[in-house]
Design a protein around this motif. Structure first.
Motif, PDB file in Angstrom:
ATOM      1  N   LYS A 144      -5.727  -0.491  -2.123  1.00 25.01           N
ATOM      2  CA  LYS A 144      -4.685   0.508  -1.877  1.00 25.01           C
ATOM      3  C   LYS A 144      -5.059   1.859  -2.482  1.00 25.01           C
TER       4      LYS A 144
ATOM      5  N   THR B  26       3.595   6.655   1.320  1.00 22.22           N
ATOM      6  CA  THR B  26       4.325   5.384   1.189  1.00 22.22           C
ATOM      7  C   THR B  26       4.071   4.509   2.398  1.00 22.22           C
ATOM      8  N   ASP B  27       4.121   5.110   3.578  1.00 25.56           N
ATOM      9  CA  ASP B  27       3.886   4.354   4.803  1.00 25.56           C
ATOM     10  C   ASP B  27       2.444   3.863   4.885  1.00 25.56           C
TER      11      ASP B  27
ATOM     12  N   ILE C  89      -1.474  -0.705  -8.492  1.00 27.92           N
ATOM     13  CA  ILE C  89      -1.745  -1.160  -7.125  1.00 27.92           C
ATOM     14  C   ILE C  89      -3.193  -1.649  -7.060  1.00 27.92           C
TER      15      ILE C  89
ATOM     16  N   ASP D 193       1.786   1.142   2.418  1.00 26.79           N
ATOM     17  CA  ASP D 193       2.681  -0.006   2.568  1.00 26.79           C
ATOM     18  C   ASP D 193       3.094  -0.533   1.191  1.00 26.79           C
ATOM     19  N   LEU D 194       3.601   0.376   0.370  1.00 25.84           N
ATOM     20  CA  LEU D 194       3.998   0.014  -0.995  1.00 25.84           C
ATOM     21  C   LEU D 194       5.235  -0.872  -0.998  1.00 25.84           C
ATOM     22  N   THR D 195       5.198  -1.884  -1.833  1.00 34.33           N
ATOM     23  CA  THR D 195       6.405  -2.684  -2.048  1.00 34.33           C
ATOM     24  C   THR D 195       7.331  -1.856  -2.941  1.00 34.33           C
ATOM     25  N   PRO D 196       8.615  -2.183  -2.990  1.00 40.84           N
ATOM     26  CA  PRO D 196       9.514  -1.444  -3.880  1.00 40.84           C
ATOM     27  C   PRO D 196       9.044  -1.473  -5.339  1.00 40.84           C
ATOM     28  N   LYS D 197       8.535  -2.610  -5.776  1.00 41.15           N
ATOM     29  CA  LYS D 197       8.047  -2.731  -7.152  1.00 41.15           C
ATOM     30  C   LYS D 197       6.841  -1.812  -7.374  1.00 41.15           C
ATOM     31  N   GLU D 198       5.904  -1.808  -6.412  1.00 41.86           N
ATOM     32  CA  GLU D 198       4.736  -0.945  -6.522  1.00 41.86           C
ATOM     33  C   GLU D 198       5.145   0.528  -6.513  1.00 41.86           C
TER      34      GLU D 198
ATOM     35  N   THR E  46       7.894   1.903  -7.434  1.00 45.01           N
ATOM     36  CA  THR E  46       8.543   2.276  -8.695  1.00 45.01           C
ATOM     37  C   THR E  46       7.528   2.636  -9.763  1.00 45.01           C
TER      38      THR E  46
END
Length: 151
Positions: A121, A38-39, A117, A42-47, A49
């Motif tokens: 990414k 995740t770090d 993504i 750098d996933l957005t909350p939407k990504e 999910t």
């Protein structure tokens, strides 16, 4: 700085998780892998999910092959080093099928992630997986060295 803290926590938890046994250790390692990926992505909350269900399905698929087919194949290889050519042919065929299933799982993962993504990414994911695995192996080596030889 955030990444350094996360990395330090990851290594701390990995150290603690190796001291634990079996399933608990696997759960801790998986949690650390999730945080690490995740770090790194750098996933957005939407990504996130959308990403994690796809990635977890891939991990489950690969783990099923590892703990099922590949484990059985490797056991047969160890138990019967003097097998006949026919037995070896069958085992080799099974090995190819298992390895192909793992390869296909990886291809499917990348294709499924393209809608979730960016390709950049997805490449970072591969790099993050490799980096996480390397750190895990380094930590395991360190712990084995501290423990000393087993008699």
């Amino acid at each position: 700085m955030k990444k350094l803290i996360l990395l330090a926590l990851t290594l701390t938890y990995l150290t603690a998780s190796f001291a634990q046994g079996g399933e608990k250790m696997r759960e801790r390692i998986k949690a650390q892998k999730v945080a690490f990926i995740t770090d790194k992505l750098d996933l957005t909350p939407k990504e996130a999910t959308k990403f994690w269900p796809v990635y977890n399905a891939f991990e489950d698929r690969v783990e099923a092959v590892r703990t099922g087919d590949l484990r059985t194949i490797k056991t047969k290889m160890r138990q019967n080093p003097d097998m006949s050519n026919n037995e070896a042919d069958k085992l080799l065929e099974d090995l190819i099928k298992a390895e192909d299933e793992m390869y296909q799982a990886k291809v499917d993962l990348m294709n499924n992630l393209k809608g979730v993504i960016s390709s950049k990414k997805i490449i970072r994911l591969k790099r993050a997986e490799d980096e996480f695995n390397q750190k895990l192996l380094e930590r395991l080596r360190e712990m084995r060295q501290k423990r000393g030889p087993r008699d």
